[in-house]
Design an enzyme around this catalytic site. Structure first.
Site, PDB file in Angstrom:
ATOM      1  N   HIS A 152       8.371  -1.161  12.823  1.00  0.00           N
ATOM      2  CA  HIS A 152       7.280  -1.791  12.076  1.00  0.00           C
ATOM      3  C   HIS A 152       7.644  -3.260  11.854  1.00  0.00           C
ATOM      4  CE1 HIS A 152       3.624  -1.704   9.854  1.00  0.00           C
ATOM      5  NE2 HIS A 152       4.166  -1.839   8.653  1.00  0.00           N
ATOM      6  N   ASP A 189       0.814  -1.219   0.000  1.00  0.00           N
ATOM      7  CA  ASP A 189       0.000   0.000   0.000  1.00  0.00           C
ATOM      8  C   ASP A 189       0.846   1.268   0.000  1.00  0.00           C
ATOM      9  OD1 ASP A 189       0.631  -0.924   2.661  1.00  0.00           O
ATOM     10  OD2 ASP A 189      -0.721   0.581   3.486  1.00  0.00           O
ATOM     11  N   HIS A 190       2.165   1.098   0.010  1.00  0.00           N
ATOM     12  CA  HIS A 190       3.070   2.247  -0.032  1.00  0.00           C
ATOM     13  C   HIS A 190       3.945   2.268  -1.293  1.00  0.00           C
ATOM     14  CE1 HIS A 190       2.364   3.533   4.215  1.00  0.00           C
ATOM     15  NE2 HIS A 190       1.930   2.287   4.273  1.00  0.00           N
TER      16      HIS A 190
END
Length: 309
Positions: free
Chosen positions: A141, A67-68
């Site tokens: 993360h 999604d990045h």
């Protein structure tokens, strides 16, 4: 200097929000646009703005989750159709160069301009040019994720023309030198030091961008006294355990960082699609109870970063 949010949703696009991308428009300062992350359909979002792909010279990738980054191959390909667009630099974690090159190779896409890849391996300064610096530090993360701090150099004070009037300095090179704080000699032999005729220097602006991460000390180093902090807020205050389990942040954790770091304004982004309507309003309320200068960013929102003083 202006921020334009091209995507503000976490994980996957929704009807109201696209996935992550943020444009830092430095058109007045550098005639450039810098992109932070490039999720799927970023170039579709750009079609709804006045952004020109040829102006994008740097892309900073926080981490390699889809999604990045899934918007990169298409955007890079389309940029080739813009004529003589000039080189582009991509800063990102190990693997981003392989992802881009593999996508372009398998799709037999030819790029008409040079792309330079800078692999982020340790924190520190990664950009220093024309009055701007960018620093990065590793976040917390599930995979390597990086935060970014953009720092504008201080601006010289304005030339105090009233103070200078008695010396009758002619327009031209001498005034230019005085504006730069240099020493000049007038025709009558008078020597003037430009520094004596300049007002107070204007502090440069600082923009910090924090995407996917749990709370970690490196965030506060990046965000210290930033004019603007863009911070992921995947969950609201009630989902602290879920945020920690999935290596994300809540809106109140972002607000606590903004407060502790004395930032000018906090923009929440990377919001779960569940937060719409009253739930989105509640999220903003929770954050503002800690840090009042908070905005929940929406796709295509634009915000000017004002000069200090």
């Amino acid at each position: 200097m202006e921020l334009e949010f091209l995507g503000t949703c976490s994980g996957q696009p929704s009807k109201l929000r696209n996935v992550s991308s943020l444009a830092l428009k430095l058109l007045d300062e550098l005639n450039e646009i810098w992109l932070f992350d490039c999720g799927e359909a970023t170039q579709h979002q750009i079609l709804r703005t006045n952004i020109r792909l040829r102006k994008i010279t740097k892309i900073f990738i926080s981490h390699n989750h889809g999604d990045h980054i899934f918007g990169l191959p298409g955007l890079l390909s389309t940029r080739s159709f813009q004529g003589d667009v000039g080189p582009l630099t991509i800063y990102g974690p190990a693997g981003i160069e392989q992802f881009v090159k593999t996508s372009l190779r398998i799709s037999k896409t030819k790029i008409s301009y040079p792309i330079k890849f800078v692999t982020l391996e340790e924190g520190g300064k990664i950009v220093s040019e024309r009055g701007f610096e960018v620093y990065t530090e590793k976040l917390d993360h599930r995979i390597d994720s990086w935060g970014f701090r953009m720092v504008e150099a201080d601006k010289a004070g304005e030339l105090l023309m009233d103070k200078l009037a008695e010396f009758k300095v002619p327009n031209g090179p001498l005034l230019g030198k005085l504006k730069r704080g240099e020493q000049v000699e007038l025709a009558d032999g008078t020597v003037l030091n430009g520094k004596d005729f300049l007002g107070p220097a204007k502090k440069g602006r600082v923009v910090t961008v924090i995407y996917d991460t749990r709370s970690t000390p490196s965030i506060r180093r990046l965000a210290d006294h930033a004019d603007v902090l863009v911070h992921e807020a995947t969950f609201d205050a009630s989902e602290g355990k879920l945020a920690r389990d999935y290596y994300h942040s809540t809106c109140t954790q972002a607000a606590e960082t903004a407060s502790a770091c004395h930032v000018g304004h906090l923009y929440l982004t990377h919001v779960s699609a569940r937060y719409v309507g009253s739930l989105a309003s509640q999220m903003v309320k929770q954050a503002r109870e800690i840090f009042p200068a908070t905005t929940l960013a929406k796709d295509l929102d634009k915000f000017v970063v004002p000069m200090k003083g």
